[in-house]
Design an enzyme around this catalytic site. Structure first.
Site, PDB file in Angstrom:
ATOM      1  N   LYS A 178       0.823  -1.207   0.000  1.00 42.27           N
ATOM      2  CA  LYS A 178       0.000   0.000   0.000  1.00 42.27           C
ATOM      3  C   LYS A 178       0.854   1.253   0.000  1.00 42.27           C
ATOM      4  O   LYS A 178       0.361   2.348  -0.234  1.00 42.27           O
ATOM      5  CB  LYS A 178      -0.882   0.001   1.277  1.00 42.27           C
ATOM      6  CG  LYS A 178      -1.901  -1.106   1.320  1.00 42.27           C
ATOM      7  CD  LYS A 178      -2.574  -1.158   2.713  1.00 42.27           C
ATOM      8  CE  LYS A 178      -2.389  -2.541   3.248  1.00 42.27           C
ATOM      9  NZ  LYS A 178      -2.824  -2.747   4.617  1.00 42.27           N
ATOM     10  N   GLY A 179       2.139   1.084   0.302  1.00 40.11           N
ATOM     11  CA  GLY A 179       3.021   2.227   0.532  1.00 40.11           C
ATOM     12  C   GLY A 179       3.109   3.229  -0.606  1.00 40.11           C
ATOM     13  O   GLY A 179       3.381   4.405  -0.383  1.00 40.11           O
ATOM     14  N   GLU A 232       7.698   2.316  -5.969  1.00 40.89           N
ATOM     15  CA  GLU A 232       7.827   1.867  -4.576  1.00 40.89           C
ATOM     16  C   GLU A 232       7.966   3.060  -3.637  1.00 40.89           C
ATOM     17  O   GLU A 232       8.424   4.126  -4.043  1.00 40.89           O
ATOM     18  CB  GLU A 232       9.101   1.016  -4.446  1.00 40.89           C
ATOM     19  CG  GLU A 232       8.889  -0.441  -4.153  1.00 40.89           C
ATOM     20  CD  GLU A 232       8.351  -0.779  -2.772  1.00 40.89           C
ATOM     21  OE1 GLU A 232       7.561  -0.020  -2.177  1.00 40.89           O
ATOM     22  OE2 GLU A 232       8.724  -1.844  -2.283  1.00 40.89           O
ATOM     23  N   ASP A 233       7.606   2.836  -2.379  1.00 40.68           N
ATOM     24  CA  ASP A 233       7.783   3.895  -1.391  1.00 40.68           C
ATOM     25  C   ASP A 233       9.234   3.985  -0.919  1.00 40.68           C
ATOM     26  O   ASP A 233       9.810   5.059  -0.849  1.00 40.68           O
ATOM     27  CB  ASP A 233       6.827   3.705  -0.191  1.00 40.68           C
ATOM     28  CG  ASP A 233       6.902   2.314   0.448  1.00 40.68           C
ATOM     29  OD1 ASP A 233       7.673   1.440  -0.021  1.00 40.68           O
ATOM     30  OD2 ASP A 233       6.176   2.087   1.436  1.00 40.68           O
ATOM     31  N   ASP A 258      14.808  -0.529   0.922  1.00 38.05           N
ATOM     32  CA  ASP A 258      15.484  -0.704   2.212  1.00 38.05           C
ATOM     33  C   ASP A 258      16.495  -1.839   2.073  1.00 38.05           C
ATOM     34  O   ASP A 258      17.558  -1.640   1.507  1.00 38.05           O
ATOM     35  CB  ASP A 258      14.401  -0.968   3.265  1.00 38.05           C
ATOM     36  CG  ASP A 258      14.919  -1.027   4.680  1.00 38.05           C
ATOM     37  OD1 ASP A 258      15.938  -0.397   4.975  1.00 38.05           O
ATOM     38  OD2 ASP A 258      14.292  -1.708   5.520  1.00 38.05           O
ATOM     39  N   LYS A 309      17.292   3.807   1.252  1.00 37.65           N
ATOM     40  CA  LYS A 309      18.107   3.669   2.475  1.00 37.65           C
ATOM     41  C   LYS A 309      19.276   2.755   2.135  1.00 37.65           C
ATOM     42  O   LYS A 309      19.271   1.573   2.471  1.00 37.65           O
ATOM     43  CB  LYS A 309      17.256   2.959   3.536  1.00 37.65           C
ATOM     44  CG  LYS A 309      16.872   3.766   4.744  1.00 37.65           C
ATOM     45  CD  LYS A 309      16.292   2.822   5.783  1.00 37.65           C
ATOM     46  CE  LYS A 309      14.959   3.280   6.283  1.00 37.65           C
ATOM     47  NZ  LYS A 309      14.353   2.326   7.240  1.00 37.65           N
ATOM     48  N   PHE A 330      13.709   4.475  11.032  1.00 35.70           N
ATOM     49  CA  PHE A 330      12.407   4.033  10.545  1.00 35.70           C
ATOM     50  C   PHE A 330      11.540   5.263  10.311  1.00 35.70           C
ATOM     51  O   PHE A 330      11.285   6.047  11.213  1.00 35.70           O
ATOM     52  CB  PHE A 330      11.749   3.076  11.541  1.00 35.70           C
ATOM     53  CG  PHE A 330      10.610   2.321  10.914  1.00 35.70           C
ATOM     54  CD1 PHE A 330      10.870   1.244  10.070  1.00 35.70           C
ATOM     55  CD2 PHE A 330       9.304   2.707  11.134  1.00 35.70           C
ATOM     56  CE1 PHE A 330       9.824   0.563   9.455  1.00 35.70           C
ATOM     57  CE2 PHE A 330       8.251   2.029  10.529  1.00 35.70           C
ATOM     58  CZ  PHE A 330       8.515   0.954   9.690  1.00 35.70           C
ATOM     59  N   VAL A 331      11.109   5.431   9.073  1.00 31.08           N
ATOM     60  CA  VAL A 331      10.349   6.630   8.709  1.00 31.08           C
ATOM     61  C   VAL A 331       8.902   6.279   8.401  1.00 31.08           C
ATOM     62  O   VAL A 331       8.603   5.158   7.976  1.00 31.08           O
ATOM     63  CB  VAL A 331      10.997   7.351   7.502  1.00 31.08           C
ATOM     64  CG1 VAL A 331      12.386   7.866   7.859  1.00 31.08           C
ATOM     65  CG2 VAL A 331      11.069   6.456   6.274  1.00 31.08           C
ATOM     66  N   ARG A 390       0.123   6.349   7.550  1.00 34.23           N
ATOM     67  CA  ARG A 390       0.231   6.487   6.091  1.00 34.23           C
ATOM     68  C   ARG A 390      -0.337   7.821   5.614  1.00 34.23           C
ATOM     69  O   ARG A 390       0.031   8.330   4.568  1.00 34.23           O
ATOM     70  CB  ARG A 390      -0.533   5.359   5.379  1.00 34.23           C
ATOM     71  CG  ARG A 390       0.036   3.968   5.574  1.00 34.23           C
ATOM     72  CD  ARG A 390      -0.639   2.993   4.601  1.00 34.23           C
ATOM     73  NE  ARG A 390      -0.463   1.596   4.967  1.00 34.23           N
ATOM     74  CZ  ARG A 390       0.585   0.847   4.634  1.00 34.23           C
ATOM     75  NH1 ARG A 390       1.588   1.355   3.970  1.00 34.23           N
ATOM     76  NH2 ARG A 390       0.641  -0.430   4.986  1.00 34.23           N
TER      77      ARG A 390
HETATM   78  P1  IMP Z   1      12.892  -4.115   1.689  1.00 33.01           P
HETATM   79  O1  IMP Z   1      12.395  -5.399   1.094  1.00 33.01           O
HETATM   80  O2  IMP Z   1      13.689  -4.333   2.945  1.00 33.01           O
HETATM   81  O3  IMP Z   1      13.633  -3.229   0.697  1.00 33.01           O
HETATM   82  O4  IMP Z   1      11.646  -3.341   2.254  1.00 33.01           O
HETATM   83  C1  IMP Z   1      10.738  -2.747   1.468  1.00 33.01           C
HETATM   84  C2  IMP Z   1       9.450  -2.484   2.226  1.00 33.01           C
HETATM   85  O5  IMP Z   1       9.636  -2.439   3.648  1.00 33.01           O
HETATM   86  C3  IMP Z   1       8.921  -1.136   1.834  1.00 33.01           C
HETATM   87  O6  IMP Z   1       8.096  -1.222   0.713  1.00 33.01           O
HETATM   88  C4  IMP Z   1       8.196  -0.700   3.088  1.00 33.01           C
HETATM   89  O7  IMP Z   1       6.861  -1.145   3.053  1.00 33.01           O
HETATM   90  C5  IMP Z   1       8.920  -1.361   4.224  1.00 33.01           C
HETATM   91  N1  IMP Z   1       9.856  -0.442   4.898  1.00 33.01           N
HETATM   92  C6  IMP Z   1      11.209  -0.460   4.856  1.00 33.01           C
HETATM   93  N2  IMP Z   1      11.746   0.548   5.562  1.00 33.01           N
HETATM   94  C7  IMP Z   1      10.703   1.245   6.056  1.00 33.01           C
HETATM   95  C8  IMP Z   1      10.603   2.434   6.886  1.00 33.01           C
HETATM   96  O8  IMP Z   1      11.580   3.076   7.301  1.00 33.01           O
HETATM   97  N3  IMP Z   1       9.343   2.835   7.183  1.00 33.01           N
HETATM   98  C9  IMP Z   1       8.225   2.190   6.740  1.00 33.01           C
HETATM   99  N4  IMP Z   1       8.272   1.092   5.977  1.00 33.01           N
HETATM  100  C10 IMP Z   1       9.502   0.618   5.642  1.00 33.01           C
HETATM  101 MG    MG Z   2       5.083  -1.375   4.790  1.00 29.07          MG
END
Ligand code: IMP
Ligand code: MG
Length: 180
Positions: free
Chosen positions: A42-43, A98-99, A102, A130, A151-152, A164
């Protein structure tokens, strides 16, 4: 809700200015093409709505829903597809929206998942990056901002599904993680 925010990392004005630039950049790069934007729910919802208003191209949109995080603040590494695309992408230029990038686990999985359907190309636009937390081999083709290892929340990003709807990107007070 706002009382739980420790600092504003990116204001509404900063987001708007950068997202307008990203839209213009994508419009230039895809001139003459008709890409399909694939939002990761949903991000993505707020970012995608604003980004696409700055894109001057014929384009289509679709959405996927994946889960990788549960309700916590650190990655489990596992990616589950909760909603797949509604249309075929063969021969199309795909832009994943994507939002935040990470660990990179979600996007590296998704990029591969879509690539095997023979699209013309697959690129990634992420609002936030990040890089300090990356452990998958993936880079964004377009990114709004690099953020520190905190964490944002806000502007689509959640903590346990909340926040959100904040109009900016902020960092939560530590008490939120302890008391909720
Ligand atoms: P990744 O697979 O670790 O790259 O994570 C991606 C997903 O984790 C993003 O689409 C977010 O939904 C969530 N996420 C990662 N870091 C944050 C954060 O700092 N705040 C909120 N959601 C996060
Ligand atoms: Mg999320």
């Amino acid at each position: 809700m706002v009382s739980k925010i420790k600092t504003v990392l990116l204001s509404e004005e900063q987001l708007k200015a950068r997202i307008t630039e990203l839209g213009a950049e994508i419009s230039r790069d895809y001139a003459g093409e008709e890409p399909i934007f694939v939002g990761v729910l949903k991000g993505c919802f707020m970012f995608m709505a604003d980004l696409l208003r700055s894109v001057d191209l014929f384009c289509t949109m679709d959405f996927m829903a994946v889960s990788s995080y549960g309700d916590g603040t650190s990655s489990t590494g596992a990616v589950k597809i909760n909603k797949d695309l509604s249309r075929d992408i063969e021969g199309k230029h795909v832009i994943i929206v994507e939002d935040i990038l990470d660990s990179g686990m979600t996007l590296s999985y998704l990029k591969h998942y879509l690539s095997v359907r023979n699209p013309a190309s697959v690129r990634i636009v992420t609002l936030l990056d990040k890089p300090s937390r990356r452990n998958a081999d993936i880079v964004a083709d377009y990114k709004g901002f690099e953020v520190p290892d905190a964490f944002v929340v806000g502007y689509g990003l959640d903590y346990a599904e909340r926040y959100r709807n904040l109009p900016y990107i902020g960092i939560l007070k530590e008490e939120v993680y302890i008391n909720e």
